[in-house]
Motif scaffolding. Structure first.
Motif, PDB file in Angstrom:
ATOM      1  N   GLY A   1       2.807  10.983   3.402  1.00  0.00           N
ATOM      2  CA  GLY A   1       1.902  12.089   3.101  1.00  0.00           C
ATOM      3  C   GLY A   1       2.606  13.430   3.185  1.00  0.00           C
TER       4      GLY A   1
ATOM      5  N   ASN B   1      -0.778   8.719  -4.723  1.00  0.00           N
ATOM      6  CA  ASN B   1      -2.089   9.352  -4.590  1.00  0.00           C
ATOM      7  C   ASN B   1      -1.993  10.622  -3.748  1.00  0.00           C
ATOM      8  N   ALA B   2      -1.152  10.591  -2.704  1.00  0.00           N
ATOM      9  CA  ALA B   2      -0.981  11.785  -1.868  1.00  0.00           C
ATOM     10  C   ALA B   2      -0.404  12.937  -2.675  1.00  0.00           C
TER      11      ALA B   2
ATOM     12  N   TRP C   1     -11.952   2.606  -2.708  1.00  0.00           N
ATOM     13  CA  TRP C   1     -10.929   3.631  -2.902  1.00  0.00           C
ATOM     14  C   TRP C   1     -10.572   3.766  -4.383  1.00  0.00           C
TER      15      TRP C   1
ATOM     16  N   PRO D   1      -8.004   5.229   3.093  1.00  0.00           N
ATOM     17  CA  PRO D   1      -6.623   4.778   3.343  1.00  0.00           C
ATOM     18  C   PRO D   1      -6.295   4.533   4.812  1.00  0.00           C
TER      19      PRO D   1
ATOM     20  N   LEU E   1       0.797  -1.216   0.000  1.00  0.00           N
ATOM     21  CA  LEU E   1       0.000   0.000   0.000  1.00  0.00           C
ATOM     22  C   LEU E   1       0.837   1.277   0.000  1.00  0.00           C
TER      23      LEU E   1
ATOM     24  N   TYR F   1      -0.257   4.735  -2.058  1.00  0.00           N
ATOM     25  CA  TYR F   1      -0.674   5.800  -1.134  1.00  0.00           C
ATOM     26  C   TYR F   1       0.155   7.063  -1.360  1.00  0.00           C
TER      27      TYR F   1
ATOM     28  N   TRP G   1       3.377   6.097   7.624  1.00  0.00           N
ATOM     29  CA  TRP G   1       2.260   6.452   6.739  1.00  0.00           C
ATOM     30  C   TRP G   1       2.184   7.969   6.559  1.00  0.00           C
TER      31      TRP G   1
ATOM     32  N   ASP H   1     -10.479   9.486  -0.444  1.00  0.00           N
ATOM     33  CA  ASP H   1      -9.076   9.670  -0.067  1.00  0.00           C
ATOM     34  C   ASP H   1      -8.917   9.960   1.419  1.00  0.00           C
TER      35      ASP H   1
END
Length: 426
Positions: A366, A242-243, A298, A341, A235, A239, A362, A337
């Motif tokens: 971001g 996408n961020a 998602w 997640p 993931l 992730y 995580w 979003d």
């Protein structure tokens, strides 16, 4: 175990409101405020954002590790972090340095950004960890985190609506009253933040420590566990991509509205419509996740976002109605979003592990995405774009086209995930 009452979930979720109120100005409004209102050069503003965000990025795993070692009493952690965030929020809006002195203004911006980022991370990682540990008292171990996420992100969306409308309105008022107005706004934010911390500590489901032992494992052991976790590793890259796709439009939104659409009077309404749509979409995505799986829901959210931003890339001056439609569609997609997640990650975390350490990594990704998005400003400066002047196609494609590319890459990676050890549904 008795099921958790809605009022307890609401007490947990309330802190999402001031945290979102703080995040929106830092990520969306401050770049335009310092470069447009205070006169800091666009390229310099972008580099300050990038470097401050980079500092913030790499402290998150350490903060997560620190939180995992807290001995149950987390009140001091929340109160101290909230106090620092409230002061930094005030300092960002009201720099006590001459705005004509570029060096002092840029240094002040960097210092306040780092303080705000650090305090926000201290609160947010602990807050996400709290939600991941909530047990709903039902047969499904995902209902607790899903319920917590729904209330947290719902309150957060209300926070960003307030933070998108109020500062935009304050900026439209006479310059002579701006300092007083921003002071009142910052004090109101501080009051909401401290009230939310009080409600969290008094009425939310109790903070649950990891079940394995009273002593957190060593950092080396925790890192080895995370590296060995296939589902977690699968993931991370989608992730992160996408961020980035979310961070770039957030950084450039006001520039796009002001100079590409040439509609600064509609800025607050555009942002509000975007976040109101996200608030409407949030419960729909949660319901969809319960029916088709969190991962699949998602992916559908990503498809909607791609369609919305492909449309945004073609807009120009005066396309106000079309951009409202883009805001609504992209806002609906934002709900996925925001909510899904963290739930995926919560499903992956074992009860005998160190959840805050996972959330530290995580959130690091971001924050790194946000740091990289700051480089969009010097890139646009290199393409001869300057705030306050009509913008060409470069701004439109950096604002919308580049994020679509990142979103497509993230979607493709998620389609390759079928199942994982934690049973995340595809």
């Amino acid at each position: 175990m008795n099921a958790i009452r809605p009022v307890a979930y609401a007490s947990y979720g309330l802190l999402g409101l001031p945290l979102a109120m703080a995040a929106l100005p830092v990520y969306v409004q401050i770049p335009a405020y310092y470069s447009g209102q205070l006169g800091l050069a666009l390229g310099l503003t972008g580099w300050v954002l990038f470097l401050a965000r980079l500092v913030d990025t790499f402290q998150d795993p350490l903060l997560g590790r620190w939180i995992d070692r807290l001995n149950g009493n987390i009140s001091t952690w929340f109160w101290g972090s909230a106090a620092v965030l409230a002061l930094a929020f005030l300092g960002l809006w009201l720099p006590p340095v001459p705005t004509t002195n570029t060096m002092y203004l840029s240094l002040w911006l960097a210092a306040m950004l780092i303080a705000a980022y650090t305090a926000h991370s201290m609160l947010n990682i602990a807050y996400l960890t709290w939600g991941a540990r909530i047990d709903a008292g039902s047969a499904s171990n995902e209902q607790g985190p899903l319920g917590a996420a729904a209330w947290r992100e719902g309150a957060g969306l209300l926070g960003v609506i307030l933070a998108s409308v109020i500062p935009s309105w304050l900026m439209s008022r006479p310059v002579a009253t701006m300092s007083r107005d921003l002071t009142g706004y910052s004090l109101a934010f501080a009051a909401i933040l401290l009230l939310a911390v009080l409600v969290l500590l008094k009425f939310a489901p109790a903070w649950q420590r990891a079940k394995a032992s009273a002593t957190a494992p060593s950092w080396h052991a925790t890192w080895a566990l995370m590296q060995a976790h296939q589902g977690f590793r699968q993931l991370l890259l989608p992730y992160f991509l996408n961020a980035i796709s979310v961070a770039i439009p957030s950084t450039l939104a006001l520039f796009f509205i002001n100079d590409r659409l040439q509609a600064p009077a509609y800025a607050g309404a555009f942002l509000a419509s975007y976040f109101i749509a996200a608030a409407i979409g949030l419960p729909l995505w949660v319901m969809a996740a319960k029916k088709i799986g969190v991962l699949c829901a998602w992916r559908w959210g990503m498809v909607l976002a791609i369609l919305a931003f492909c449309g945004a890339a073609t807009l120009g001056a005066g396309d106000i109605v079309a951009y409202f439609m883009v805001c609504i569609a992209a806002g609906l997609a934002l709900g996925a979003d925001l909510a899904l997640p963290p739930v995926l990650l919560a499903q992956l975390i074992r009860q005998d592990s160190s959840p805050a350490s996972y959330f530290g990594v995580w959130t690091l990704l971001g924050k790194l995405a946000l740091a990289l998005s700051g480089l969009a400003l010097p890139a646009l400066a290199a393409l001869d774009y300057q705030p306050g002047s009509p913008a060409g196609s470069a701004l439109a494609w950096v604002y919308a086209g580049v994020p679509c590319a990142f979103k497509l890459a993230a979607f493709w990676l998620l389609t390759r995930i079928k199942t994982d050890p934690a049973g995340v549904s595809s």
